[in-house]
Design a protein around this motif. Structure first.
Motif, PDB file in Angstrom:
ATOM      1  N   LEU A   6       0.856  -1.176   0.000  1.00 40.77           N
ATOM      2  CA  LEU A   6       0.000   0.000   0.000  1.00 40.77           C
ATOM      3  C   LEU A   6       0.898   1.232   0.000  1.00 40.77           C
ATOM      4  O   LEU A   6       1.719   1.410   0.905  1.00 40.77           O
ATOM      5  CB  LEU A   6      -0.895  -0.031   1.241  1.00 40.77           C
ATOM      6  N   GLY A  33      -1.141   2.133   7.781  1.00 45.45           N
ATOM      7  CA  GLY A  33      -0.716   0.911   7.116  1.00 45.45           C
ATOM      8  C   GLY A  33       0.002   0.995   5.791  1.00 45.45           C
ATOM      9  O   GLY A  33       0.320  -0.035   5.201  1.00 45.45           O
ATOM     10  N   LYS A 102     -11.778  -4.023  -1.926  1.00 50.60           N
ATOM     11  CA  LYS A 102     -11.373  -5.088  -1.008  1.00 50.60           C
ATOM     12  C   LYS A 102     -11.157  -6.403  -1.747  1.00 50.60           C
ATOM     13  O   LYS A 102     -10.335  -7.213  -1.344  1.00 50.60           O
ATOM     14  CB  LYS A 102     -12.387  -5.244   0.123  1.00 50.60           C
ATOM     15  N   ILE A 105      -7.526  -6.552  -2.860  1.00 54.54           N
ATOM     16  CA  ILE A 105      -6.608  -6.255  -1.766  1.00 54.54           C
ATOM     17  C   ILE A 105      -5.250  -6.946  -1.916  1.00 54.54           C
ATOM     18  O   ILE A 105      -4.281  -6.546  -1.316  1.00 54.54           O
ATOM     19  CB  ILE A 105      -7.255  -6.561  -0.394  1.00 54.54           C
ATOM     20  N   LEU A 147      -8.153   4.770   4.089  1.00 50.54           N
ATOM     21  CA  LEU A 147      -7.275   3.688   4.549  1.00 50.54           C
ATOM     22  C   LEU A 147      -7.916   2.895   5.687  1.00 50.54           C
ATOM     23  O   LEU A 147      -7.778   1.672   5.741  1.00 50.54           O
ATOM     24  CB  LEU A 147      -5.917   4.246   4.981  1.00 50.54           C
ATOM     25  N   ASP A 148      -8.608   3.569   6.574  1.00 54.70           N
ATOM     26  CA  ASP A 148      -9.270   2.870   7.674  1.00 54.70           C
ATOM     27  C   ASP A 148     -10.346   1.919   7.144  1.00 54.70           C
ATOM     28  O   ASP A 148     -10.458   0.783   7.596  1.00 54.70           O
ATOM     29  CB  ASP A 148      -9.878   3.882   8.646  1.00 54.70           C
ATOM     30  N   THR A 151      -8.656  -1.153   5.183  1.00 57.48           N
ATOM     31  CA  THR A 151      -7.984  -2.153   6.028  1.00 57.48           C
ATOM     32  C   THR A 151      -8.864  -2.664   7.165  1.00 57.48           C
ATOM     33  O   THR A 151      -8.374  -3.345   8.060  1.00 57.48           O
ATOM     34  CB  THR A 151      -6.682  -1.577   6.624  1.00 57.48           C
ATOM     35  N   ASN A 152     -10.146  -2.328   7.141  1.00 55.32           N
ATOM     36  CA  ASN A 152     -11.067  -2.734   8.224  1.00 55.32           C
ATOM     37  C   ASN A 152     -10.565  -2.307   9.594  1.00 55.32           C
ATOM     38  O   ASN A 152     -10.683  -3.041  10.577  1.00 55.32           O
ATOM     39  CB  ASN A 152     -11.302  -4.246   8.201  1.00 55.32           C
ATOM     40  N   LYS A 154      -7.770  -2.344  10.847  1.00 58.54           N
ATOM     41  CA  LYS A 154      -6.678  -3.147  11.400  1.00 58.54           C
ATOM     42  C   LYS A 154      -5.367  -2.381  11.450  1.00 58.54           C
ATOM     43  O   LYS A 154      -4.610  -2.504  12.401  1.00 58.54           O
ATOM     44  CB  LYS A 154      -6.496  -4.432  10.587  1.00 58.54           C
ATOM     45  N   ALA A 155      -5.086  -1.608  10.420  1.00 55.99           N
ATOM     46  CA  ALA A 155      -3.788  -0.936  10.323  1.00 55.99           C
ATOM     47  C   ALA A 155      -3.565   0.045  11.467  1.00 55.99           C
ATOM     48  O   ALA A 155      -2.485   0.100  12.038  1.00 55.99           O
ATOM     49  CB  ALA A 155      -3.658  -0.228   8.980  1.00 55.99           C
ATOM     50  N   GLN A 158      -2.390  -1.607  14.776  1.00 56.35           N
ATOM     51  CA  GLN A 158      -1.193  -2.435  14.818  1.00 56.35           C
ATOM     52  C   GLN A 158      -0.129  -1.847  15.723  1.00 56.35           C
ATOM     53  O   GLN A 158      -0.074  -0.653  15.946  1.00 56.35           O
ATOM     54  CB  GLN A 158      -0.637  -2.643  13.414  1.00 56.35           C
TER      55      GLN A 158
END
Length: 184
Positions: A6, A33, A102, A105, A147-148, A151-152, A154-155, A158
């Motif tokens: 990404l 991410g 998605k 991805i 981006l949120d 990446t659901n 997740k990023a 992290q």
């Protein structure tokens, strides 16, 4: 399965006007991410030094690079079978394209965010022209929301294993931990 890369491309950085906004785009890219941040316009060593410092201090693997020709860069990205997503308030609503994105991805994704006036060729070269909303808004906000969603969330949650400093969440105040010696 191929691992997605990404990356973000910031168009038309102007040192005299955009140093904070471009810095915030780089910080948002890293925190949400992205692996790479590219920028065009004015070559800005201070932007690069600042971004490298944040990565060294807070961890992760993140690079920042100046690109001379955005047209050639985008075309090369596409030749390498990457996809190009242009964030623009004139695009198709994100919610209408999110499942399609998605589904791709596993592709290398280049997210293009504008600067001053975005040239028409960007709209033509992009695989997707995506809008977070159809009113004027900050490109930093658009990038974070995009981006949120991609990446659901997740990023942004992290943790970076090579961080020197880590935030300890608190209800009030600020608390960090030095990861090298364990001190607060």
């Amino acid at each position: 399965m191929k691992i997605m890369v990404l990356s973000i491309l910031r168009l038309s950085h102007r040192i005299s006007r955009d140093k904070r906004i471009t810095t915030h785009l780089a910080l948002t890219s890293r925190a949400f991410g992205a692996s790479n941040f590219f920028y065009t316009g004015d070559n800005d060593s201070n932007l690069e030094i600042s971004s490298e410092y944040v990565t060294k201090e807070w961890g992760g693997s993140f690079t920042i690079s100046f690109v001379e020709s955005p047209t050639n860069f985008i075309k090369e990205w596409k030749r390498e079978e990457g996809i190009v997503v242009h964030l623009t308030m004139y695009g198709i609503e994100l919610s209408n394209q999110l499942e399609v994105l998605k589904g791709r991805i596993d592709s290398n994704i280049l997210v293009v965010v504008g600067g001053s006036k975005v040239p028409g060729y960007v709209f033509q070269l992009a695989d997707y022209n995506i809008a977070i909303g159809h009113q004027p808004h900050s490109e930093v906000a658009a990038l974070a929301v995009f981006l949120d969603n991609l990446t659901n969330s997740k990023a942004r949650k992290q943790k970076y294993s090579n961080a020197k400093t880590e935030i300890i969440p608190t209800e009030k105040g600020k608390k960090t931990k030095n990861m090298q010696d364990g001190s607060d």
